[in-house]
Design an enzyme around this catalytic site. Structure first.
Site, PDB file in Angstrom:
ATOM      1  CD  GLU A 174       3.133   3.656   5.183  1.00  0.00           C
ATOM      2  OE1 GLU A 174       4.321   3.498   5.528  1.00  0.00           O
ATOM      3  OE2 GLU A 174       2.310   2.725   5.180  1.00  0.00           O
ATOM      4  N   GLY A 214       0.821  -1.194   0.000  1.00  0.00           N
ATOM      5  CA  GLY A 214       0.000   0.000   0.000  1.00  0.00           C
ATOM      6  C   GLY A 214       0.864   1.257   0.000  1.00  0.00           C
TER       7      GLY A 214
END
Length: 885
Positions: free
Chosen positions: A309, A272
């Site tokens: 992230e 992802g």
């Protein structure tokens, strides 16, 4: 010295007990990356230091795969072939100096041919890297392990037309022309990092620029880069990034530490996203969005993954895991942090239900099968196969339990100490647990078993109220089924949030509790069983336990349907209110599917009344209402059945219950649907998103009545939709009921919207989820079409993931053709991209739970595949563990 073959390396089992610190430290790396389309040279200079315990002349083994060695020097002197051994997966210096030295290598790689998308590869004209977990060794020779951390300086050079943008980790310190149409950039990352966080990107990219001012007043330049023509769809991701940065400062006191933060979105990417220090690389499906191409769920995923992230900057980058067995340390903690972020910026109740539902659907299933493993596994063959729901989602739940036990302030004190002690280091689960012991003075030797013991505990509860004494006696026990490699299980520390709910639907008080460990609204179960005595309970209570899904356990409650329907109407805890009706519906459908019978009319009526109460309530959130109206999915029903499952029967039973609920609630569903109509442009604000979710769920149930009128309603909804959320909701409802117009609607969608690859993925998934027998032939034709991009993970996951995981009735069809097709695709794709092939074959892991003919057919295919010598290590690992007795 003999090298190890790639095949032997692929078959090797790595054990936690065998971990040893590296004999050599490499703390400074300088690289020269010369970008060329077909073949390119990479020069790497390593500053190597023997560890104090290392004997003089001890061999140095560097990892390296598919690298052509051009030259090798030590302290400026060219090494002769007798000084080293180079095989297909390593470079070994036979007798290095017993002091610090400089090792420089030049290698040649072929990024255009790197279809594994691991290491450095070129796709759509863009050079990109993916190094987690072991991709750096496909770029250059290095100790490719997370406990070896170094600072990096990277010199990049490329043709200005091919790659006007040159990016790497850290800060840009110099750039300019070198003549002949080429240019350079030098990036420096002052923060030590492991190899898996290294990144370079080069190509023709558009950008969106912005900036963020930190709490201390520093300006950070922000940029999102994407393929040409897509920059106008990056705004929401940029906004999510800035909100994430602000939230992490406020909630955890974590400020960003570089001058720039860059994101690059590419269309060919296995994962992802990847948290490379200062240069996050994303699958573009988690960056690009506008109302015409993205659904509300897409926006939600963009927001949470951008946050995830970014949060890795501290929990993963500044503090990384010492070795890959500790993967859940960085991932579980960061998932918890992104869950908390989403809870704060959206609806905490709805987020908690969504996370619990996801864990139950994915991780509980994993725990119940041959691929079960602890959050911190003690062995693995291929670490790429351990980026699992157990590591990520169960890992997050373990962190959440710590937060529950310590409270908000206590948890913050513990995590602050973790940052203080381990910043710049590679840490372990033991380090993580120890800071909470140190900050609180409490012993967590039993709690750490959550990390080392596989399986989902079952917590059984039985309560009895004595009217005469006004006492309530509650017996609670825990049990965990054996899992592969762990036949005996120990009792865990399980925090159970609870309340006693009175006849008026309000939480009751009691005067005293004894017999166990109860602090406030939390029962702490740490023994196999316990009996609690609540005194001063003035009326018969209904037990509401596991509130907020306070532990990743299965609850077995002896309360009957009457009490559960009561909770479904009145429980003040949103999770338990939702779970009460879900549990009832799951058991109803599981019994009917197992016995191939009908659900009793009285049960359906009672469930419909409970759902109606939620739908018509003026006190409940519309997003919660949408969840309440969503029946348990087929996976939940299969889990409840457990063994000898007929997936087709499960599908039909759920379809029939949806129809019956639709018929009973049609008036209220239609009224709500009409009331929530909005004719303006779709916006991403909380109220509109919640209203769309409820309106579209009303439509989904209305279509289930299988009447011409509801089909017309769905068709009108599709053609009148002004945004992708509404269009996909209508199309999904039409496809799942598979009415006569389903194919024509799919054809219309394909013709008018699917020139955009990300929208085409939505169409591929719907094609794969069609519940009719013709589904398999249609998706086979799509896959075998010469235009189907078999090298693109998104396309393959949409088509094959939609089929094997979300259309299990057709995947497991009795003629075995679904198994044969999935195996064929996995085998073909394995030579291109092992990550995708192993993911497809994970769907076969449930073969023991299916009825004998289906299970036997799946097993036979896996055994046949396992005999093939050309299998990748990833695929072989999944097949071996799935078949293990």
């Amino acid at each position: 010295m003999n090298g190890t073959s790639m095949a032997d390396q692929e078959n090797k089992i790595h054990y936690l007990k065998d971990y040893r610190l590296s004999s050599y430290n490499i703390n400074v790396i300088e690289m020269w990356v010369d970008f060329e389309p077909e073949e390119m040279l990479i020069r790497t200079r390593l500053m190597v230091n023997p560890a104090k315990r290392t004997a003089a002349g001890a061999p140095l083994k560097l990892d390296g795969e598919e690298l052509e060695l051009v030259s090798l020097t030590l302290d400026g002197e060219t090494l002769s072939p007798g000084d080293f051994v180079h095989d297909e997966n390593a470079l070994v210096l036979k007798n290095p100096p017993g002091k610090a030295f400089e090792l420089e290598s030049v290698v040649r790689i072929k990024p255009e041919k790197n279809t594994k998308l691991m290491g450095l590869y070129r796709s759509n004209g863009i050079w990109t890297t993916q190094c987690e977990a072991e991709g750096f060794r496909r770029i250059t020779f290095m100790l490719d392990r997370p406990d070896v951390m170094a600072t990096y300086r990277v010199h990049m050079e490329a043709d200005k037309n091919d790659a006007p943008v040159l990016l790497s980790n850290g800060n840009l310190i110099e750039s300019g022309d070198v003549g002949d149409g080429r240019h350079f950039a030098i990036w420096d990352d002052p923060h030590p990092k492991p190899t898996y966080l290294f990144a370079v990107v080069a190509g023709n990219l558009e950008h969106l620029y912005d900036s963020f001012t930190t709490a201390s007043g520093r300006k950070v330049d922000l940029a999102i880069y994407c393929e040409p023509g897509k920059a106008d769809r990056c705004d929401y991701a940029m906004d999510a990034l800035k909100r994430s940065m602000k939230w992490d400062e406020t909630r955890f006191g974590r400020e960003y530490d570089l001058d720039v933060f860059n994101i690059v979105a590419v269309s060919d990417f296995n994962a992802g996203a990847m948290e490379n220090k200062g240069l996050n690389i994303f699958n573009d499906k988690y960056i690009l969005a506008d109302p015409q191409s993205a659904t509300d769920f897409d926006y939600y995923n963009i927001e949470r993954i951008v946050a995830h992230e970014y949060f890795h900057n501290w929990t993963g980058n500044r503090i990384t895991c010492r070795y890959w067995f500790q993967l859940c340390l960085k991932e579980g903690l960061t998932v918890y942090r992104d869950q908390e972020f989403t809870s704060d910026v959206r609806s905490r109740a709805v987020k908690r239900i969504g996370d619990a539902r996801g864990l139950q659907a994915g991780q509980f299933l994993e725990d119940a099968g041959p691929l079960a493993h602890p959050a911190r596994p003690d062995n693995y063959a291929k670490i790429d196969n351990f980026y699992t729901a157990t590591v990520y989602n169960k890992g997050a739940e373990i962190v959440r339990m710590l937060a529950t036990l310590w409270g908000k302030d206590g948890f913050r004190a513990g995590i602050d100490l973790y940052f203080e002690k381990f910043d710049g280091h590679a840490a372990t689960i033991e380090d993580w647990i120890r800071v909470f012991e140190e900050s609180s003075g409490r012993d967590l030797s039993q709690f750490i078993k959550w990390y080392t013991q596989a399986g989902t505990p079952e917590v059984a509860c039985a309560g009895m109220w004595e009217e005469k004494t006004q006492n309530y006696i509650l017996t609670i026990s825990q049990f965990t089924e054996p899992t592969p490699g762990q036949s005996e299980k120990q009792a865990l520390v399980i925090p159970l949030k609870f309340a006693l709910v009175g006849p008026d639907g309000k939480d009751m008080s009691y005067s005293k509790v004894s017999g166990g460990d109860v602090v406030g609204d939390v029962i702490l179960l740490s023994t196999p069983s316990t009996e609690l005595l609540f005194e001063g309970v003035k009326a018969r209570p209904v037990l509401s336990i596991l509130r907020e899904f306070s532990a990743p356990v299965k609850l077995v409650n002896s309360q009957g349907d009457k009490d559960n329907f009561f909770l479904a109407r009145y429980d003040s805890d949103p999770y338990n209110r939702w779970q009460a009706s879900q549990g009832i519906a799951t058991i109803m459908m599981a019994k009917a599917a197992s016995n191939k019978g009908l659900i009793e009319v009285a049960q359906i009526d009672a469930l419909a009344e409970a759902l109606k109460d939620s739908l018509t309530s003026d006190k409940l959130d519309n997003a919660f209402k949408a969840l309440a109206l969503t029946l348990p999915d087929e996976g939940a029903i299969r889990q409840a059945i457990g063994q000898n499952i007929d997936p087709e029967s499960v599908h039909l039973v759920r379809r029939e219950l949806m129809k019956e609920i639709s018929l009973r609630l049609s008036h209220d569903l239609l009224a709500t649907y009409a009331q929530l109509e909005s004719k303006g442009a779709a916006r991403q604000n909380s109220l509109e998103v919640k209203n769309r979710s409820l309106r579209n769920q009303c439509l989904n149930l209305l279509v289930a009545d299988e009447t011409g009128k509801s089909n017309e309603l769905a068709s009108a909804h599709y053609y009148n939709a002004t945004n992708m959320t509404d269009k996909m909701a209508a199309l999904g409802a039409i496809v799942q009921r598979w009415e006569t117009t389903a194919l024509s609607h799919l054809d219309h969608f394909k013709k008018h919207y699917c020139s955009d690859p990300l929208i085409n993925d939505k169409w591929l998934a719907l094609m794969a989820m069609a519940p009719d027998e013709g589904c398999l032939d249609r998706i086979k034709a799509l896959y075998e079409n010469g235009d189907f991009p078999k090298t693109n993970p998104n396309r393959l996951y949409s088509l094959m993931g939609g089929f094997v995981f979300r259309n299990v009735a057709q995947f497991t069809r009795t003629d075995g053709r679904g198994f044969e097709f999935a195996a064929q695709v996995a085998q073909e794709v394995d030579g291109i991209n092992p990550s995708v092939s192993s993911s497809i074959m994970e769907a076969f892991a449930s073969w023991r739970t299916w009825e004998a003919n289906r299970g036997g057919a799946a097993r036979k295919i896996m055994k046949r595949m396992l005999m093939k010598k050309q299998n990748s290590g990833d695929l072989r690992d999944i097949l071996t563990r799935s078949l293990a007795e």
